[in-house]
Design a protein around this motif. Structure first.
Motif, mmCIF file in Angstrom:
data_model
loop_
_atom_site.group_PDB
_atom_site.id
_atom_site.type_symbol
_atom_site.label_atom_id
_atom_site.label_comp_id
_atom_site.label_asym_id
_atom_site.label_seq_id
_atom_site.Cartn_x
_atom_site.Cartn_y
_atom_site.Cartn_z
ATOM 1 N N GLY A 233 17.086 84.686 66.873
ATOM 2 C CA GLY A 233 15.664 84.468 66.643
ATOM 3 C C GLY A 233 15.348 84.173 65.192
ATOM 4 N N PHE A 234 16.004 84.872 64.283
ATOM 5 C CA PHE A 234 15.772 84.631 62.859
ATOM 6 C C PHE A 234 16.273 83.249 62.429
ATOM 7 C CE2 PHE A 234 14.971 89.207 62.032
ATOM 8 C CZ PHE A 234 13.872 89.054 61.197
ATOM 9 N N PHE B 220 8.865 84.492 62.868
ATOM 10 C CA PHE B 220 9.692 85.361 63.704
ATOM 11 C C PHE B 220 8.834 86.274 64.568
ATOM 12 C CE2 PHE B 220 11.996 89.317 64.531
ATOM 13 C CZ PHE B 220 13.119 88.821 65.166
ATOM 14 N N LEU C 277 20.505 93.449 71.342
ATOM 15 C CA LEU C 277 19.297 93.398 70.520
ATOM 16 C C LEU C 277 19.578 92.698 69.198
ATOM 17 C CD1 LEU C 277 17.893 97.034 71.012
ATOM 18 C CD2 LEU C 277 17.231 94.971 72.233
ATOM 19 N N LEU C 278 20.622 93.142 68.507
ATOM 20 C CA LEU C 278 20.920 92.588 67.190
ATOM 21 C C LEU C 278 21.320 91.121 67.275
ATOM 22 C CD1 LEU C 278 22.870 95.578 65.579
ATOM 23 C CD2 LEU C 278 20.448 94.986 65.345
ATOM 24 N N CYS D 292 8.860 86.477 68.622
ATOM 25 C CA CYS D 292 9.082 87.702 69.402
ATOM 26 C C CYS D 292 8.016 87.874 70.471
ATOM 27 C CB CYS D 292 9.074 88.921 68.468
ATOM 28 S SG CYS D 292 10.591 89.200 67.561
ATOM 29 N N GLN E 148 20.468 88.848 69.631
ATOM 30 C CA GLN E 148 19.336 87.972 69.947
ATOM 31 C C GLN E 148 18.332 87.909 68.805
ATOM 32 O OE1 GLN E 148 17.912 87.845 74.177
ATOM 33 N NE2 GLN E 148 19.289 89.598 74.431
ATOM 34 N N TRP E 149 18.155 89.016 68.091
ATOM 35 C CA TRP E 149 17.279 88.964 66.919
ATOM 36 C C TRP E 149 17.840 88.027 65.856
ATOM 37 C CZ3 TRP E 149 16.545 94.992 66.444
ATOM 38 C CH2 TRP E 149 15.654 95.411 67.437
ATOM 39 N N ILE F 58 9.450 94.847 64.250
ATOM 40 C CA ILE F 58 9.777 94.051 63.065
ATOM 41 C C ILE F 58 8.522 93.316 62.602
ATOM 42 C CG2 ILE F 58 11.230 92.199 62.145
ATOM 43 C CD1 ILE F 58 13.315 92.917 64.252
ATOM 44 N N GLY G 125 11.407 94.037 69.233
ATOM 45 C CA GLY G 125 11.266 93.131 68.095
ATOM 46 C C GLY G 125 9.871 93.140 67.509
ATOM 47 N N THR H 238 14.586 93.529 74.454
ATOM 48 C CA THR H 238 14.927 92.862 73.189
ATOM 49 C C THR H 238 13.687 92.496 72.392
ATOM 50 O OG1 THR H 238 16.972 91.957 74.123
ATOM 51 C CG2 THR H 238 16.075 90.876 72.160
ATOM 52 N N TRP H 239 12.792 91.788 73.009
ATOM 53 C CA TRP H 239 11.658 91.253 72.254
ATOM 54 C C TRP H 239 10.513 92.255 72.167
ATOM 55 C CZ3 TRP H 239 13.610 87.703 69.546
ATOM 56 C CH2 TRP H 239 14.645 86.911 70.066
#
Length: 503
Positions: free
Chosen positions: A465-466, A93, A458-459, A97, A461-462, A382, A379, A375-376
């Protein structure tokens, strides 16, 4: 069984390794975001950035340097080998990102290259509305498309062999340094430059209690040095078994912030000398990266003696900074696939193709670029938490005593255990939560996943991504070649022949 290389190193010299790492860290933010923040928050921001570098950013990068060398894999394989297969998703992940963040960054490179040629020809000189000019350049312009695709083609030739990546960094980074030193010297000779720097770097100790300054400083360190991006996991897997980690990581960290300080010495004296007033200088600094660089500075270059030369050198250094970052991220994204035994040239070509493909919407629409950058970019925090978890689960003390200190001339103390395993990941999480809280105020429909800058987008797309990282991680767990880390030996493995074949 694969043999381990005992004769050659992945880098031709320590200087080559440092140039690759510094080049991967230094980006456009060093030359436009850092100076803006210094102008806005003054010397308190610089102090906060240095403290953050020492306590958070450098310890995390040190962990990532350890992980790459200990596993001889990129981030997914490193998490698999050091923590177990269920942790592979973390490295995956974080890598995703970093890659997604740079897909739109390639478009920014195109803008910079376009303005480089416009500086050479003087084509923005005499244009009254610089904002309209930038809007046209950044709005799916064919000339900008050429300035996008040609450099991306060059990325392939600079990265299809690891040795080419090193040669490119050894060529570009010193030239960029010389240009910035020269520009800083020129800028500091301008009337009023010293007064501008005094204003920008002056501060009251009470300002260090301003939480926003610390949030901005930590964010700058993450985005600039690359903490949490897994950049150094990939780059360090080529480093020699006995290569110094402590000194190299500190050189990388302070080299990065030194470039940012040089950028500040270039930009701020010019702003304060030619803006007309302190209020105008502050307004220019606070106009955003694009407003400062493509509107404000181009207006200033027009008024400077030798303005075309200064503008050309500035945009050349900016282009170099962007290019070295992009060749680094191309290698990082290709790394996990190369670890599976895929052909390096094909992996590099694929990484470039997907950067262009996924960057195309940002090329067509600046709102999409803003969305993806936000967004990224956030990220990455994270990823910072994941690097901290790696230190915590593997054991920061064990990492320090058995691996890092034995190969380093300068030893790190027990403070590293606390910084890498606890402070850094916790602060990463807190900073991310603060940004999410602030994002609620950016848009009344903060919950809407289809807005440009909202918590919802954000949430959402994350989460996507996950999900993608989950399926990629399963593939990496199954097909990544070799397990070079031996828990029984507690020392770095030699460089596998498979990796040396890339050099």
């Amino acid at each position: 069984m694969e043999t381990l290389n005992k004769k050659k190193d992945g880098y031709s010299s320590r200087f080559g390794l440092l140039m690759v790492m510094v080049g991967g860290s230094v980006g456009t933010g060093n030359l436009w975001r850092f100076p803006r923040l210094v102008c806005t928050y003054g010397g308190a921001f610089v102090i906060a950035a240095v403290v953050s570098l020492l306590i958070i950013a450098i310890p995390l990068v040190m962990v990532e340097n350890f992980a790459g060398r200990a596993s001889r894999h990129s981030a997914p394989g490193a998490f698999r080998d050091l923590l177990g297969s269920k942790w592979t998703i973390m490295g995956t992940f974080a890598t995703l990102c970093y890659f997604m963040m740079h897909c739109n960054y390639t478009v920014i490179l195109a803008w910079v290259v376009r303005y480089l040629f416009m500086s050479i020809t003087g084509s923005y000189f005499g244009v009254e509305d610089k904002l309209e000019l930038f809007t046209n350049v950044a709005s799916a312009d064919w000339g900008t498309a050429v300035c996008w695709l040609v450099p991306m083609a060059l990325v392939f030739f600079c990265t299809n062999r690891q040795g080419f990546l090193e040669k490119t960094a050894k060529f570009i980074v010193p030239i960029m340094l010389v240009i910035l030193v020269g520009l800083a010297c020129y800028s500091m000779t301008q009337p009023g430059a010293v007064e501008g720097l005094k204003y920008s770097f002056g501060f009251e100790f009470s300002e260090l209690l301003n939480a926003n300054i610390w949030i901005q400083a930590i964010t700058q360190d993450f985005w600039s040095l690359g903490s949490g991006t897994m950049l150094c996991v990939t780059l360090s897997k080529y480093s020699a078994k006995k290569e110094d980690i402590v000194v190299n990581t500190n050189v990388q960290g302070f080299g990065d912030i030194s470039f940012a300080m040089l950028g500040t010495l270039v930009v701020l004296p010019c702003i304060f000398t030619f803006a007309g007033s302190t209020e105008d200088a502050l307004a220019l600094a606070q106009s955003g990266n694009n407003g400062l660089t493509f509107v404000g500075l181009t207006n200033l270059f027009e008024t400077l003696p030798m303005g075309r030369v200064i503008g050309t050198l500035f945009f050349l250094s900016l282009a170099f900074a962007a290019f070295t970052s992009i060749i680094a991220v191309t290698t990082v994204f290709a790394g996990p696939f190369i670890d599976m035994g895929w052909n390096r040239k094909k992996c590099i070509a694929g990484a470039i193709f997907f950067q262009v493909l996924l960057g195309f919407p940002s090329f067509m629409n600046q709102d999409i670029l803003t969305n993806q950058d936000t967004t990224w970019g956030f990220g990455i925090f994270i990823g910072g938490m994941f690097s901290g978890i790696l230190a915590m689960k593997f054991g920061a003390r064990r990492m320090r005593e058995k691996f890092i200190n034995p190969v380093s001339d300068r030893k790190i103390t027990r403070a590293f255990d606390i910084k890498a395993g606890y402070i850094a990941p916790i602060v990463s999480g807190i900073v991310l939560l603060v940004w999410l809280k602030d994002a609620i105020g950016w848009d009344e429909q903060w919950w809407n996943p289809f807005r440009t800058e909202s918590v919802g987008t954000l949430l959402f797309q994350w989460a996507v991504g996950f999900v993608a990282a989950y399926f990629f991680a399963k593939k990496f767990n199954k097909d990544t070649i070799g397990v070079y880390y031996d828990p029984g030996k507690e020392e770095f493995p030699e460089i596998p022949e498979r990796i040396m074949d890339e050099v």
